[in-house]
Write a protein that holds these residues in place. Structure first.
Motif, mmCIF file in Angstrom:
data_model
loop_
_atom_site.group_PDB
_atom_site.id
_atom_site.type_symbol
_atom_site.label_atom_id
_atom_site.label_comp_id
_atom_site.label_asym_id
_atom_site.label_seq_id
_atom_site.Cartn_x
_atom_site.Cartn_y
_atom_site.Cartn_z
ATOM 1 N N THR A 152 -12.990 -8.688 15.385
ATOM 2 C CA THR A 152 -12.682 -9.106 13.994
ATOM 3 C C THR A 152 -11.884 -8.356 13.501
ATOM 4 O OG1 THR A 152 -14.625 -7.832 13.077
ATOM 5 C CG2 THR A 152 -14.959 -10.299 13.429
ATOM 6 N N SER A 153 -11.368 -7.156 14.039
ATOM 7 C CA SER A 153 -10.136 -6.470 13.577
ATOM 8 C C SER A 153 -8.639 -7.077 13.684
ATOM 9 C CB SER A 153 -9.939 -4.950 14.521
ATOM 10 O OG SER A 153 -9.930 -5.538 15.672
ATOM 11 N N PHE A 154 -9.086 -8.218 14.333
ATOM 12 C CA PHE A 154 -7.561 -9.006 14.351
ATOM 13 C C PHE A 154 -7.686 -9.832 13.391
ATOM 14 C CE2 PHE A 154 -7.854 -7.806 18.951
ATOM 15 C CZ PHE A 154 -6.300 -7.426 19.160
ATOM 16 N N LEU A 155 -8.445 -10.104 12.618
ATOM 17 C CA LEU A 155 -8.592 -11.395 11.413
ATOM 18 C C LEU A 155 -8.246 -10.421 10.141
ATOM 19 C CD1 LEU A 155 -11.755 -12.982 13.103
ATOM 20 C CD2 LEU A 155 -9.311 -13.274 13.509
ATOM 21 N N VAL A 201 -1.927 -2.648 6.478
ATOM 22 C CA VAL A 201 -2.968 -3.635 6.158
ATOM 23 C C VAL A 201 -3.703 -3.523 4.771
ATOM 24 C CG1 VAL A 201 -3.346 -3.985 8.540
ATOM 25 C CG2 VAL A 201 -4.905 -2.545 7.171
ATOM 26 N N PRO A 202 -4.119 -4.567 4.093
ATOM 27 C CA PRO A 202 -4.651 -4.484 2.833
ATOM 28 C C PRO A 202 -5.882 -3.654 2.873
ATOM 29 C CG PRO A 202 -3.894 -6.727 3.466
ATOM 30 C CD PRO A 202 -4.017 -6.026 4.191
ATOM 31 N N ARG A 203 -6.334 -2.795 1.877
ATOM 32 C CA ARG A 203 -7.429 -2.031 1.777
ATOM 33 C C ARG A 203 -8.790 -3.056 1.974
ATOM 34 N NH1 ARG A 203 -6.774 3.421 0.648
ATOM 35 N NH2 ARG A 203 -4.602 4.009 0.271
ATOM 36 N N GLY A 204 -8.583 -4.139 1.277
ATOM 37 C CA GLY A 204 -9.638 -4.895 1.306
ATOM 38 C C GLY A 204 -10.110 -5.277 2.797
ATOM 39 N N ARG A 205 -8.963 -5.486 3.597
ATOM 40 C CA ARG A 205 -9.355 -5.959 5.271
ATOM 41 C C ARG A 205 -10.123 -4.375 5.603
ATOM 42 N NH1 ARG A 205 -4.518 -7.940 8.712
ATOM 43 N NH2 ARG A 205 -4.576 -9.349 7.099
ATOM 44 N N VAL A 206 -9.856 -3.334 5.336
ATOM 45 C CA VAL A 206 -10.382 -2.226 6.019
ATOM 46 C C VAL A 206 -11.946 -2.367 5.412
ATOM 47 C CG1 VAL A 206 -10.522 0.333 6.064
ATOM 48 C CG2 VAL A 206 -8.253 -1.150 6.151
ATOM 49 N N ALA A 207 -11.995 -2.330 4.304
ATOM 50 C CA ALA A 207 -13.504 -2.608 3.584
ATOM 51 C C ALA A 207 -14.146 -3.446 4.330
ATOM 52 C CB ALA A 207 -13.170 -2.790 2.047
ATOM 53 N N ALA A 226 -6.339 2.550 11.767
ATOM 54 C CA ALA A 226 -7.849 2.342 12.296
ATOM 55 C C ALA A 226 -8.046 0.874 13.192
ATOM 56 C CB ALA A 226 -8.793 2.566 11.224
ATOM 57 N N LEU A 227 -7.669 -0.106 12.272
ATOM 58 C CA LEU A 227 -7.724 -1.454 12.983
ATOM 59 C C LEU A 227 -6.937 -1.580 14.238
ATOM 60 C CD1 LEU A 227 -7.602 -3.563 9.741
ATOM 61 C CD2 LEU A 227 -9.435 -3.068 10.975
ATOM 62 N N ARG A 228 -5.575 -0.923 14.451
ATOM 63 C CA ARG A 228 -5.007 -1.181 15.476
ATOM 64 C C ARG A 228 -5.385 -0.350 16.620
ATOM 65 N NH1 ARG A 228 -1.294 -4.707 15.841
ATOM 66 N NH2 ARG A 228 0.012 -4.211 14.456
ATOM 67 N N VAL A 229 -6.066 0.628 16.404
ATOM 68 C CA VAL A 229 -6.592 1.620 17.660
ATOM 69 C C VAL A 229 -7.896 0.626 17.884
ATOM 70 C CG1 VAL A 229 -8.061 3.321 18.211
ATOM 71 C CG2 VAL A 229 -5.862 3.614 17.057
ATOM 72 N N THR A 230 -8.616 0.012 17.168
ATOM 73 C CA THR A 230 -9.726 -0.723 17.507
ATOM 74 C C THR A 230 -9.235 -2.025 18.421
ATOM 75 O OG1 THR A 230 -10.951 -0.129 15.734
ATOM 76 C CG2 THR A 230 -11.718 -2.026 16.842
ATOM 77 N N GLN A 231 -8.161 -2.804 18.153
ATOM 78 C CA GLN A 231 -7.730 -3.926 18.780
ATOM 79 C C GLN A 231 -7.159 -3.630 19.926
ATOM 80 O OE1 GLN A 231 -4.233 -5.236 16.367
ATOM 81 N NE2 GLN A 231 -5.516 -5.893 14.467
ATOM 82 N N ILE A 232 -6.775 -2.028 20.233
ATOM 83 C CA ILE A 232 -6.370 -1.807 21.654
ATOM 84 C C ILE A 232 -7.497 -1.753 22.359
ATOM 85 C CG2 ILE A 232 -5.276 0.227 22.610
ATOM 86 C CD1 ILE A 232 -3.274 0.660 20.318
ATOM 87 N N ALA A 233 -8.453 -1.037 21.913
ATOM 88 C CA ALA A 233 -9.978 -0.873 22.674
ATOM 89 C C ALA A 233 -10.388 -2.293 23.059
ATOM 90 C CB ALA A 233 -10.829 0.012 21.800
ATOM 91 N N ASP A 284 -9.140 -5.308 -2.458
ATOM 92 C CA ASP A 284 -8.026 -4.383 -2.962
ATOM 93 C C ASP A 284 -6.781 -5.000 -2.019
ATOM 94 O OD1 ASP A 284 -6.103 -2.615 -3.626
ATOM 95 O OD2 ASP A 284 -7.266 -0.830 -3.343
ATOM 96 N N PRO A 285 -5.833 -5.575 -2.553
ATOM 97 C CA PRO A 285 -4.536 -5.645 -1.863
ATOM 98 C C PRO A 285 -3.492 -4.703 -1.418
ATOM 99 C CG PRO A 285 -4.186 -6.276 -4.119
ATOM 100 C CD PRO A 285 -5.289 -5.712 -3.984
ATOM 101 N N THR A 286 -3.738 -3.548 -2.035
ATOM 102 C CA THR A 286 -3.182 -2.189 -1.563
ATOM 103 C C THR A 286 -2.901 -2.054 -0.258
ATOM 104 O OG1 THR A 286 -3.715 -1.389 -3.714
ATOM 105 C CG2 THR A 286 -2.502 0.251 -2.286
ATOM 106 N N PRO A 287 -1.524 -1.937 0.109
ATOM 107 C CA PRO A 287 -1.444 -1.558 1.806
ATOM 108 C C PRO A 287 -1.880 -0.159 2.014
ATOM 109 C CG PRO A 287 0.751 -1.711 0.686
ATOM 110 C CD PRO A 287 -0.456 -2.046 -0.322
ATOM 111 N N THR A 288 -2.515 0.160 3.298
ATOM 112 C CA THR A 288 -2.678 1.465 3.732
ATOM 113 C C THR A 288 -2.454 1.574 5.045
ATOM 114 O OG1 THR A 288 -4.597 2.855 4.439
ATOM 115 C CG2 THR A 288 -5.023 0.471 4.111
ATOM 116 N N GLU A 289 -1.386 2.656 5.472
ATOM 117 C CA GLU A 289 -1.125 2.774 6.886
ATOM 118 C C GLU A 289 -2.483 3.481 7.624
ATOM 119 O OE1 GLU A 289 2.128 5.161 7.052
ATOM 120 O OE2 GLU A 289 3.688 3.407 6.453
#
Length: 298
Positions: free
Chosen positions: A254-257, A9-15, A144-151, A134-139
């Motif tokens: 919001t981890s889905f958005l 996902v983009p680093r900007g989303r994580v931020a 981190a977002l995927r695990v939150t979504q699962i929760a 930041d649009p740079t992708p980060t696994e």
């Protein structure tokens, strides 16, 4: 499976997600759970720590302990929201908030709306540095977002299993919502309760929605966002009828958005720039009749 769990996902989303989560933690202390500080006035023998509190073990809450946790967590969560020292501050905020929740939930009532938030706090430090926009992708951030979504989805699905475990089909055919409306219903809930069989239909609908919630992971992105919108609308109705907010869960969801598309600071700067920029010159007919010319004055 590994590829799905670590989808970049983009680093900007994580931020953006990190900032939102840590700001909510600070707000939670002063808006949603300030009552935790009053627990220290309860006799110590009424403190029945959760299993994890007995396993560690953690001390019985005292005014000094709870006060230190409160002020340290409030300050560090606000600093962590800026993205500085994401691992050091992230792990510290998680540990302090985890302690805060153990104190909150060790007096007879455990709220399951904080499960996904706690998971988000536990995995965000592993995402590393991330800058807004930041649009740079980060696994790592994707994980981190995927695990939150699962929760988030586990909160729904396991809630359905708990209903079957403790109530069976009687949960759907009984008077669960009617009792909730009697205890804490609003005027809107009273109106809806007068519609014949509506509450029974709603109870079956809630069970179906919770059991089918894992399907969100196999939906196309467009339908996934529509499903998340439905989740939020469900909680909006819950707030409007029986005043249960699920605020921590809603923040974790919001981890889905695509949060990187929401840039409130940049939007505010643009609005401010539009208000402060000088007005465009007004055009008037040229004296020669050949066209128009700008007029700077009145």
């Amino acid at each position: 499976m590994i590829r799905w769990l670590t989808e970049a996902v983009p680093r900007g989303r994580v931020a953006a997600f990190r900032t939102l989560i840590y700001l909510f933690v600070a707000a939670d202390l002063v808006v949603f759970t300030p009552w935790v500080r009053a627990k220290v006035d309860v006799p110590g023998d009424m403190y029945q720590p959760l299993f994890i509190g007995r396993l560690l073990p953690l001390p019985t809450p005292s005014p000094a302990l709870v006060g230190v946790v409160f002020w340290a967590l409030l300050l560090l969560a606000l600093v962590a929201a800026t993205g500085r020292a994401p691992r050091l501050l992230g792990w510290t905020v998680f540990a302090l908030y985890f302690q805060w929740m153990i104190v909150a939930m060790s007096y007879g009532k455990v709220d399951h709306d904080r499960f996904a938030l706690l998971v988000a706090l536990a995995v965000l430090p592993t995402a590393g540095r991330a800058r807004h926009g930041d649009p740079t992708p980060t696994e790592a951030g994707g994980w981190a977002l995927r695990v939150t979504q699962i929760a988030v989805i586990c909160t729904y699905f396991l809630a359905a299993l708990a209903k079957f475990r403790f109530g069976g089909l009687d949960w759907a055919t009984g008077s669960v919502l009617a009792k909730a409306i009697i205890r804490r219903g609003t005027d809107l809930a009273d109106l809806l309760a007068q519609v014949p069989h509506l509450l029974l239909v709603a109870q079956f609908g809630i069970l179906a929605f919770e059991l089918l919630s894992p399907a969100i992971f196999v939906l196309p992105e467009r339908w996934r966002h529509a499903t998340v919108a439905f989740f939020y609308s469900f909680h909006l109705v819950t707030i409007a009828t029986i005043t249960i907010s699920f605020a921590p869960h809603l923040v974790a969801m919001t981890s889905f958005l695509p949060l990187e598309k929401v840039r409130p600071v940049i939007l505010a700067r643009r609005l401010l720039a539009r208000r402060t920029e000088p007005p465009h010159p007004r055009a008037e007919p040229s004296p020669t009749g050949s066209g128009t010319q700008p007029v700077d004055g009145p």
